[in-house]
Write a protein that holds these residues in place. Structure first.
Motif, short mmCIF file in Angstrom:
data_model
loop_
_atom_site.label_atom_id
_atom_site.label_comp_id
_atom_site.label_asym_id
_atom_site.label_seq_id
_atom_site.Cartn_x
_atom_site.Cartn_y
_atom_site.Cartn_z
N UNK A 45 11.73 9.73 18.79
CA UNK A 45 10.28 9.81 18.62
C UNK A 45 9.78 8.68 17.73
N UNK A 46 8.48 8.46 17.78
CA UNK A 46 7.88 7.41 16.97
C UNK A 46 7.92 7.78 15.50
N UNK A 47 7.77 6.78 14.65
CA UNK A 47 7.74 7.01 13.20
C UNK A 47 6.70 6.11 12.57
N UNK A 48 7.09 5.38 11.55
CA UNK A 48 6.15 4.50 10.88
C UNK A 48 6.87 3.55 9.94
N UNK A 49 6.09 2.77 9.21
CA UNK A 49 6.63 1.84 8.23
C UNK A 49 6.31 2.35 6.84
N UNK A 50 7.32 2.47 6.01
CA UNK A 50 7.14 3.00 4.66
C UNK A 50 6.63 1.93 3.69
N UNK A 51 7.28 0.77 3.67
CA UNK A 51 6.84 -0.32 2.81
C UNK A 51 7.59 -1.60 3.19
N UNK A 52 7.16 -2.68 2.59
CA UNK A 52 7.81 -3.97 2.80
C UNK A 52 6.90 -4.96 3.50
N UNK A 68 18.33 8.00 -2.00
CA UNK A 68 17.11 8.38 -2.71
C UNK A 68 17.40 9.38 -3.83
N UNK A 69 16.87 9.09 -5.01
CA UNK A 69 16.82 10.05 -6.12
C UNK A 69 15.59 10.91 -5.87
N UNK A 70 15.81 12.13 -5.37
CA UNK A 70 14.69 12.98 -4.96
C UNK A 70 13.85 13.48 -6.13
N UNK A 71 14.41 13.47 -7.34
CA UNK A 71 13.68 13.93 -8.53
C UNK A 71 12.72 12.86 -9.02
N UNK A 72 13.21 11.64 -9.19
CA UNK A 72 12.38 10.56 -9.71
C UNK A 72 11.71 9.73 -8.61
N UNK A 93 14.35 0.61 -6.37
CA UNK A 93 12.91 0.43 -6.21
C UNK A 93 12.25 1.77 -6.47
N UNK A 94 10.95 1.74 -6.73
CA UNK A 94 10.20 2.99 -6.72
C UNK A 94 10.05 3.45 -5.27
N UNK A 95 9.74 4.71 -5.06
CA UNK A 95 9.67 5.26 -3.72
C UNK A 95 8.67 4.59 -2.81
N UNK A 96 7.67 3.93 -3.39
CA UNK A 96 6.66 3.22 -2.60
C UNK A 96 7.01 1.75 -2.40
#
Length: 365
Positions: A45-52, A68-72, A93-96
């Motif tokens: 299925x389709x998705x998207x682009x998170x960042x970059x 991924x550190x799910x807490x921070x 990196x930060x999640x964004x």
């Protein structure tokens, strides 16, 4: 041909109860897996682009893997500093996608290729799970290690030096194996490993362990082992340039595992050089995502055209992010210009982009 594994008291997929499984000659309990996530990411299925695109701590290279550190909300990643095979630089990196100081890293020399890493979060501490102890002449590990993250560390460690760090542990889960790597599920309870028997180093398998039992050195497996050849049966064996399937990352979520495979663009060769650049034919590449049922080994694969206009476009790293919604993240390395390689040096800097799949399905694979 799939390599038959030596095993005793094998518990077949989907069966209930407790059995036993011989892991590299060491007897381990096989547990019934009880995952809380009944659905899987539909890779078709389709998705998207998170960042970059973003630049990383080591600007001469993209990352090899991420977790991924799910807490921070941090996305930790592994790079090969100065494009040196066998050395691993861990940063985040930060999640964004927001970058951190280039000096905020820990480097581990002669540990492995870093094709997958895992993040374990305990109270106020973060632990990195990764490969280590490669044999002479190799750049991939034979054992697994657990290292406590040290913020703003900025140092390089040999294995001997790392063993003196607070919280360091090493595990030999699959003796006489090579090409090992590992990752951890988002809940921090299970360890997914990839490995190949030393006598058959190109025949990789996957196995899942209860993480706490590993830390207690009483390793308990949660599912039957699975052959990579079988899991990737729906991915073409070679791409348009005749290059074989290429492992680039793995993840685990619920009762399902995920694999990332594919190559960078490749056009032309000669005089020891080869050029990566998007082919003019419109070929959209061989990057595939695969989901497989950890209980049965059944799988589904789909090609992704994410960032197919990039010049370099190499897939690197796979992870699950739970932030606002569950997402299956996968990374794509690019360069500003087509890169001509001579030896092991790139002519331009690399950047990283991260895309995702977020459509969930409960349909049987």
């Amino acid at each position: 041909m799939e390599l038959p594994l030596t095993r005793r008291g094998f518990l077949s997929a989907g069966a209930l109860g407790v059995g036993a499984l011989a892991v590299g000659g060491v007897l381990a309990d096989t547990l019934t897996a009880e995952a809380a996530v009944p659905s899987y990411f539909d890779v078709g299925q389709s998705g998207g682009d998170a960042f970059g695109p973003v630049k990383l701590s080591e600007p001469d290279d993209g990352w090899q893997s991420m977790s991924v550190d799910q807490v921070n909300g941090r996305i930790y990643y592994s790079q090969a500093p100065n494009r040196t095979p066998g050395n691993m630089r861990i940063s985040y990196l930060q999640g964004n996608g927001a970058t951190i100081s280039a000096t905020n890293y820990m480097q581990f020399d002669n540990f492995g290729h870093g094709q997958a890493i895992g993040i374990e979060r305990l109270t106020n501490d973060t632990y990195i799970w990764m490969e280590c102890d490669p044999p002479a002449g190799s750049h991939t590990g034979t054992k697994f290690c657990r290292v406590k993250w040290r913020e703003h560390d900025g140092h390089s460690y040999t294995l001997e030096e790392a063993m003196k760090l607070d919280g360091f542990e090493m595990y030999n889960l699959v003796p006489d194996s090579v090409g090992v790597c590992c990752t951890i599920d988002p809940e921090g309870k299970r360890l997914l490993i990839r490995y190949a028997p030393k006598a058959h180093q190109y025949q990789h398998h996957y196995r899942v362990f209860d993480l706490e039992s590993v830390k207690q050195r009483k390793a308990k497996t949660l599912y039957p082992p699975h052959s990579e050849t079988t899991l990737l049966q729906h991915v073409p064996a070679t791409n348009s340039n005749g290059k074989p399937r290429n492992f680039q990352g793995m993840a685990i979520y619920g009762d399902y595992g995920y694999l990332l495979t594919g190559h960078e663009w490749f056009v032309g060769h000669g005089d020891g050089a080869h050029t990566q650049c998007r082919p003019p034919s419109g070929d959209k590449g061989d990057i595939h995502l695969t989901v497989f049922d950890l209980r049965t080994g059944k799988s589904k694969s789909a090609r992704t055209t994410a960032h197919y206009t990039y010049n370099y476009r190499e897939p690197e790293g796979l992870a699950v992010q739970l932030a606002n919604e569950p997402r299956l993240l996968f990374g794509i390395v690019d360069e500003q210009q087509c890169a001509t390689y001579r030896g092991n040096k790139a002519s331009d800097k690399h950047t990283m982009s991260v895309s995702y799949k977020n459509v969930m399905s409960t349909k049987p694979l």
